[in-house]
Write a protein that holds these residues in place. Structure first.
Motif: not given
Length: 194
Positions: A94-119
């Motif tokens: 998860t750390r490696r994933f977030m290091a690689r895609f963390g910025p993208l997950s914070l930009l796209i995550g709000p559009y995905v219901p569960v990601f909004r809470a988890v990211v």
């Protein structure tokens, strides 16, 4: 739940609190995030809400909620994951994933219901630097709350009384999402097996 009636009943403070809870608490994923923003945009187009106050309430709720989620992840995330018996290698992945895609997950995550809470929680758990998180969550919150609400406002201003048909609009969105997911699953399976 009638989202338009809910928005009108709770007002600006209620829509702030709803988005705050959805983005800041791990249990907030059951709240009406996207449908809330669409309803707010349509109601503002119908002049039943003041657009500028609604946009401010949504944005502040998202930003402050994201920061609460980050804080909770930072303070209790590792202990909570340890209690849930999350393996160290899964957390490292998860750390490696977030290091690689963390910025993208914070930009796209709000559009995905569960990601909004988890990211935000996961960003705090893996100790992403707060300034980086804050800047990206500001941008993600801005894109999500203002973008989706203004899009609904624009469409609602072009088509009178559209707020009456919000459930049909939301149903069309759900159907579109399911069809898209099924198509992707079919393509992935077809490419793998074909």
């Amino acid at each position: 739940m009638d989202v338009t009636a809910y928005v009108q009943a709770v007002g600006y403070l209620g829509i702030f609190a709803t988005v705050f809870a959805e983005t800041g608490l791990l249990v907030g994923f059951f709240l009406p995030g996207d449908s809330l923003l669409i309803a707010v945009g349509l109601l503002a187009a119908a002049q039943k809400l003041q657009l500028s106050f609604a946009l401010l309430a949504l944005f502040l709720g998202s930003v402050l909620g994201n920061n609460l989620g980050y804080y909770l992840g930072y303070k209790v995330g590792p202990a909570l994951l340890n209690k849930a018996r999350v393996r160290a290698e899964d957390l490292e992945r998860t750390r490696r994933f977030m290091a690689r895609f963390g910025p993208l997950s914070l930009l796209i995550g709000p559009y995905v219901p569960v990601f909004r809470a988890v990211v935000p929680f996961m960003c705090g758990t893996i100790k992403m630097p707060w300034l980086r998180f804050f800047a990206l969550s500001l941008l993600g919150s801005l894109l999500w709350t203002q973008g989706l609400t203004l899009l609904a406002y624009y469409v609602g201003s072009k088509i009178p009384h559209l707020e009456r048909y919000i459930y049909l609009i939301l149903l069309a969105g759900v159907v579109f999402g399911v069809v898209l997911a099924a198509w992707r699953a079919y393509r992935a399976g077809h490419l793998r097996w074909g």
